[in-house]
Design a protein around this motif. Sequence first.
Motif, PDB file in Angstrom:
ATOM      1  N   ASP A   1       1.149  -1.632   0.236  1.00  0.00           N
ATOM      2  CA  ASP A   1       0.013   0.190  -0.332  1.00  0.00           C
ATOM      3  C   ASP A   1       0.652   1.135   0.137  1.00  0.00           C
ATOM      4  O   ASP A   1       0.790   2.308  -0.530  1.00  0.00           O
ATOM      5  CB  ASP A   1      -0.456   0.212   0.337  1.00  0.00           C
ATOM      6  CG  ASP A   1      -2.228  -0.970   1.119  1.00  0.00           C
ATOM      7  OD1 ASP A   1      -2.306  -1.820  -0.251  1.00  0.00           O
ATOM      8  OD2 ASP A   1      -2.368  -1.373   1.316  1.00  0.00           O
TER       9      ASP A   1
ATOM     10  N   LEU B   1       1.712   1.915  -3.118  1.00  0.00           N
ATOM     11  CA  LEU B   1       0.812   2.350  -4.218  1.00  0.00           C
ATOM     12  C   LEU B   1       0.450   3.591  -4.109  1.00  0.00           C
ATOM     13  O   LEU B   1       0.440   4.138  -4.765  1.00  0.00           O
ATOM     14  CB  LEU B   1      -0.789   0.829  -4.204  1.00  0.00           C
ATOM     15  CG  LEU B   1      -0.524  -0.076  -5.174  1.00  0.00           C
ATOM     16  CD1 LEU B   1      -2.143  -0.898  -4.871  1.00  0.00           C
ATOM     17  CD2 LEU B   1      -0.643   0.398  -6.059  1.00  0.00           C
ATOM     18  N   THR B   2       0.811   4.163  -2.858  1.00  0.00           N
ATOM     19  CA  THR B   2       0.316   5.712  -2.704  1.00  0.00           C
ATOM     20  C   THR B   2       1.300   6.653  -2.236  1.00  0.00           C
ATOM     21  O   THR B   2       0.963   7.373  -2.157  1.00  0.00           O
ATOM     22  CB  THR B   2      -0.709   5.405  -1.324  1.00  0.00           C
ATOM     23  OG1 THR B   2       0.061   4.911   0.224  1.00  0.00           O
ATOM     24  CG2 THR B   2      -2.085   4.443  -0.662  1.00  0.00           C
TER      25      THR B   2
ATOM     26  N   GLN C   1       3.070  -1.776 -12.708  1.00  0.00           N
ATOM     27  CA  GLN C   1       3.180  -1.970 -11.544  1.00  0.00           C
ATOM     28  C   GLN C   1       1.737  -1.844 -10.288  1.00  0.00           C
ATOM     29  O   GLN C   1       1.793  -2.219  -9.821  1.00  0.00           O
ATOM     30  CB  GLN C   1       4.369  -0.841 -10.819  1.00  0.00           C
ATOM     31  CG  GLN C   1       4.736  -1.303  -9.274  1.00  0.00           C
ATOM     32  CD  GLN C   1       6.079  -0.321  -8.904  1.00  0.00           C
ATOM     33  OE1 GLN C   1       6.651   0.604  -8.991  1.00  0.00           O
ATOM     34  NE2 GLN C   1       6.902  -1.024  -7.863  1.00  0.00           N
ATOM     35  N   GLN C   2       1.591  -0.612 -11.168  1.00  0.00           N
ATOM     36  CA  GLN C   2      -0.301  -0.699 -10.478  1.00  0.00           C
ATOM     37  C   GLN C   2      -0.346  -1.294 -10.832  1.00  0.00           C
ATOM     38  O   GLN C   2      -1.505  -2.139  -9.700  1.00  0.00           O
ATOM     39  CB  GLN C   2      -0.954   0.403 -11.567  1.00  0.00           C
ATOM     40  CG  GLN C   2      -1.413   1.560 -10.294  1.00  0.00           C
ATOM     41  CD  GLN C   2      -1.733   2.913 -11.160  1.00  0.00           C
ATOM     42  OE1 GLN C   2      -2.737   2.924 -12.015  1.00  0.00           O
ATOM     43  NE2 GLN C   2      -1.182   4.028 -11.238  1.00  0.00           N
TER      44      GLN C   2
ATOM     45  N   LEU D   1       0.578  -4.377  -7.844  1.00  0.00           N
ATOM     46  CA  LEU D   1       0.268  -4.391  -6.941  1.00  0.00           C
ATOM     47  C   LEU D   1      -0.976  -4.540  -6.760  1.00  0.00           C
ATOM     48  O   LEU D   1      -1.418  -4.821  -5.261  1.00  0.00           O
ATOM     49  CB  LEU D   1       0.861  -2.963  -6.600  1.00  0.00           C
ATOM     50  CG  LEU D   1       2.265  -2.452  -6.732  1.00  0.00           C
ATOM     51  CD1 LEU D   1       3.135  -1.509  -6.294  1.00  0.00           C
ATOM     52  CD2 LEU D   1       3.065  -3.676  -6.048  1.00  0.00           C
ATOM     53  N   LYS D   2      -2.339  -3.907  -7.481  1.00  0.00           N
ATOM     54  CA  LYS D   2      -3.645  -4.275  -7.137  1.00  0.00           C
ATOM     55  C   LYS D   2      -3.984  -5.755  -6.948  1.00  0.00           C
ATOM     56  O   LYS D   2      -4.089  -6.205  -5.636  1.00  0.00           O
ATOM     57  CB  LYS D   2      -4.490  -3.330  -7.762  1.00  0.00           C
ATOM     58  CG  LYS D   2      -4.238  -1.641  -7.581  1.00  0.00           C
ATOM     59  CD  LYS D   2      -5.461  -1.288  -8.580  1.00  0.00           C
ATOM     60  CE  LYS D   2      -4.908   0.085  -7.690  1.00  0.00           C
ATOM     61  NZ  LYS D   2      -5.250   1.589  -8.809  1.00  0.00           N
TER      62      LYS D   2
END
Length: 375
Positions: free
Chosen positions: A143, A146-147, A156-157, A160-161
């Motif tokens: 997280d 991602l943030t 990568q987005q 990672l989700k």
Amino acid sequence: MEPKVKFNKEYLVVAQNASGRNLNVPVYRFKSDLPGPKVYLQSSIHGAEVQGNVVIYHLIQALQSAPLKGEIILVPNCNPVGSNLKSGEYTLGRFDPVNGQNWNRAYHFDQSLLDSFVEQVDPKADMAELKGLFRDHIKQGIDEVLTSEWGVGLAQQLNLKLQRFAFDADIVLDLHNGPVSTRHIYVPEYARESAKFFNIPHVILIPNKFAGALDEATFCPWWTLSELLQQKYPERHWQFGVEAFTVEMGSQEVIDFNAGEHDARSILSYLSAKGCFSEPLFTPDVMQRHAVFLRDYKTLFSQQGGIVEYLAKPGQIVKKHELLARVLNVDELEDNRAVGEISAPCDLIPILHFPSASVLGGTQLYKCFTNYFDL
Ligand SMILES: [Zn+2]
């Protein structure tokens, strides 16, 4: 008593297109009232590798009446960007077109997250509780990436989700295809016995080394955690029972419903052996399985460019010096340099080959098992 199984479907947003629209993927979930392993499956992270979708279709058909224990999450066609990127007849689904990143190399692994976790471990902790704490710790790390205020790339987005879901699971199956390929499976070395529960004739045993793929992003943290804890607290046996595999189900750009039923049965046989059902649904086929260590899974590159006839078929046993391929050189058609021959550098089994006849020099022509052995 038959377990009660709840089914639900939701959508996960994994990307956004240039019109500002969310791109989402369906997440199918079967959850039993009986405890059991948590399983995560996805298909088509590489957009052209579509067979996994028909496998997931057959799995969902079977799961609707299966005596499930635990939980199974299935995410077909998990890369809506990759699967819609066409050039003429072909799907260009291997790389994030914006940044060039391979869609299966941007998952997250951070050694410092492990070191900080091991510091906090109570050596007498209950195993289930410890697993929960570790999952939270790693997902928090994901997280944070991602943030990040700096953002992350498209691949990568998306990776990672999906990884947030996968990291909750005890069993992760990432369904792929080769270019022109026989069925094969990547298995972490510690889980080699589990390879015998799949009906897959070619097995690649991989070490504890993270190279960005989902299977590694799942098992490397658990493998490393068990090694670190075993060193620090040798009196206890630190095994977490988490397994992850990349399953390569034939050739890209095609689906085959009948083969998909067989592929689904192979997965259900493995899941049966792992206690995912109150009654086993299938047992593994009696068959020969050839295995290699990753270091012996070799790539044969073309020396020269030209037009190639692939003579050795995926899965075929080839002896040293036997012919693998013939290359036509259109610039020398009138003399004896018109046809080049490529022969096997050693005894091998070709597992996959390049899908096109036109090749540049330096193309990955074949990937082959060498020094292989029976599992
Ligand atoms: Zn792939």
